[in-house]
Enzyme design. Structure first.
Site, PDB file in Angstrom:
ATOM      1  N   ARG A 194       0.860  -1.182   0.000  1.00 22.41           N
ATOM      2  CA  ARG A 194       0.000   0.000   0.000  1.00 22.41           C
ATOM      3  C   ARG A 194       0.898   1.235   0.000  1.00 22.41           C
ATOM      4  O   ARG A 194       1.965   1.242   0.630  1.00 22.41           O
ATOM      5  CB  ARG A 194      -0.894   0.029   1.248  1.00 22.41           C
ATOM      6  CG  ARG A 194      -2.070  -0.920   1.185  1.00 22.41           C
ATOM      7  CD  ARG A 194      -3.125  -0.444   0.166  1.00 22.41           C
ATOM      8  NE  ARG A 194      -4.287  -1.304   0.109  1.00 22.41           N
ATOM      9  CZ  ARG A 194      -4.454  -2.322  -0.729  1.00 22.41           C
ATOM     10  NH1 ARG A 194      -3.502  -2.642  -1.592  1.00 22.41           N
ATOM     11  NH2 ARG A 194      -5.574  -3.019  -0.730  1.00 22.41           N
ATOM     12  N   GLU A 197      -2.449   8.485  -4.108  1.00 25.77           N
ATOM     13  CA  GLU A 197      -2.815   7.624  -5.227  1.00 25.77           C
ATOM     14  C   GLU A 197      -4.199   8.022  -5.705  1.00 25.77           C
ATOM     15  O   GLU A 197      -5.095   8.116  -4.868  1.00 25.77           O
ATOM     16  CB  GLU A 197      -2.805   6.171  -4.735  1.00 25.77           C
ATOM     17  CG  GLU A 197      -2.947   5.177  -5.845  1.00 25.77           C
ATOM     18  CD  GLU A 197      -2.769   3.738  -5.362  1.00 25.77           C
ATOM     19  OE1 GLU A 197      -1.786   3.422  -4.666  1.00 25.77           O
ATOM     20  OE2 GLU A 197      -3.646   2.937  -5.667  1.00 25.77           O
ATOM     21  N   HIS A 211      -1.204   0.685  -9.730  1.00 23.34           N
ATOM     22  CA  HIS A 211      -1.938  -0.235  -8.843  1.00 23.34           C
ATOM     23  C   HIS A 211      -2.608  -1.355  -9.660  1.00 23.34           C
ATOM     24  O   HIS A 211      -3.818  -1.571  -9.574  1.00 23.34           O
ATOM     25  CB  HIS A 211      -2.983   0.532  -8.014  1.00 23.34           C
ATOM     26  CG  HIS A 211      -3.362  -0.187  -6.744  1.00 23.34           C
ATOM     27  ND1 HIS A 211      -3.664   0.457  -5.572  1.00 23.34           N
ATOM     28  CD2 HIS A 211      -3.491  -1.507  -6.470  1.00 23.34           C
ATOM     29  CE1 HIS A 211      -3.969  -0.428  -4.631  1.00 23.34           C
ATOM     30  NE2 HIS A 211      -3.872  -1.641  -5.155  1.00 23.34           N
TER      31      HIS A 211
HETATM   32  C1  GLV Z   1      -5.265  -4.831  -4.245  1.00 22.58           C
HETATM   33  O1  GLV Z   1      -4.571  -3.920  -3.997  1.00 22.58           O
HETATM   34  C2  GLV Z   1      -5.785  -5.752  -3.242  1.00 22.58           C
HETATM   35  O2  GLV Z   1      -5.661  -5.486  -2.031  1.00 22.58           O
HETATM   36  O3  GLV Z   1      -6.342  -6.785  -3.636  1.00 22.58           O
END
Ligand code: GLV
Length: 307
Positions: A220, A249, A268
């Site tokens: 993250r 983000e 992402h």
């Molecule tokens: C994506 O970032 C997830 O947590 O699946």
């Protein structure tokens, strides 16, 4: 059992037993514009905005929530007492591991510098910054900070590459963790975002890394204090960074990270595959069948979750 699911064709098919659906479960579907009324036993959360999510989590009679994500930071702290939470790391672990391996190999082979040079129609070595090295992963110390499903997949994929892979877990003593960081050629962040992990990579942590080490974040964005990372990169203390997640983000167009040649950014997408929705629906079907048969499905998130 009544369950609320995303309104996608793959999830609608779960109502049809002859198409691999789940008999005996009443399925209702939500989208951003519509959340069905009335009590439900469970909610399968996916691709919702915060407002729809809040409404779904207030469903009367709720016993469980399955989030089809690996991360749980969007749900934790918002869940009513007594509601069981399940996540879906196994839906994403292979893709994230392949993305991480792609980043390691791309950086080792300087693909980002050649791609930048391609935009200038520039051939070969002048494209490479003087301090960059082309290599393989042979003999590199790769530290996985967070060592669960995804870490084990990365380790498996790295096996033929001759790298030394070590994991940091929440139980790893701080001095041992710092020694691992000091020796690392690559640090790969696979941590969940929790009050304990936010900002774990900051000026102090970055100062431990040896010159030329690379940092990867597929966890993250807020695990890293972004300004500290930018400074370490601008001062050439790090070899580079591979970032699939950022803080903020999405990254604003004016952000300095975009301008740094030794930074590879993907938006992402580490866990994205074109068949993700179909696989998410299959996982949901197996989950509901487990519940129907009285088994506890995989992925239960328990209090005090660590890494
Ligand atoms: C994506 O970032 C997830 O947590 O699946």
């Amino acid at each position: 059992m009544r369950v609320l699911l995303p309104d996608l064709p793959e999830f609608r098919a779960l109502s049809q037993p002859d198409e691999g659906g789940v008999p005996g479960v009443t399925l209702d579907h939500y989208d951003r514009a519509h959340v069905p009324d009335g009590p439900a036993d469970g909610v399968v959360l996916w691709m919702t905005g915060p407002q729809t999510r809040e409404r779904l989590l207030r469903t009367p009679g709720l016993k469980w929530v399955l989030t089809l994500t690996a991360g749980i930071d969007h749900v934790q702290g918002h869940l009513p007492d007594g509601v069981a939470l399940f996540n879906a790391s196994r839906l994403h672990d292979r893709a994230v591991a392949v993305h991480a391996l792609s980043g390691l190999l791309a950086a080792a082979r300087g693909l980002h510098t050649f791609r930048d040079a391609q935009g200038r129609a520039q051939w070969a070595s002048p494209a490479l910054p003087s301090d960059s090295r082309l290599g393989t992963l042979d003999g590199l110390n790769i530290v996985l900070w967070g060592h669960g499903h995804i870490g084990r997949n990365i380790e498996e994929l790295l096996a033929p590459h001759g790298a030394h892979v070590r994991g940091i877990r929440s139980a790893t003593p701080t001095d041992e963790r710092d020694d691992l960081l000091r020796a690392a050629d690559w640090v790969i962040l696979l941590l969940p975002s929790t009050p304990d992990t936010r900002g774990v990579v900051n000026a102090d942590t970055l100062a431990l890394l040896k010159p030329g080490a690379w940092l990867m974040n597929v966890g993250r964005g807020n695990l890293i204090v972004t300004d500290d990372l930018v400074q370490a990169l601008q001062e050439h203390r790090l070899g580079g960074a591979f970032l699939d997640v950022t803080d903020p983000e999405p990254l604003p167009a004016t952000h300095p990270l975009w301008q740094l040649p030794n930074v590879i950014i993907t938006p992402h997408v580490a866990s994205t595959t074109t068949d993700l929705v179909r696989r998410g629906a299959h996982l949901t079907r197996d989950f509901l069948i487990d519940l129907q048969q009285g088994h506890e499905p995989d992925g239960r998130v328990t209090a005090g979750r660590t890494y």
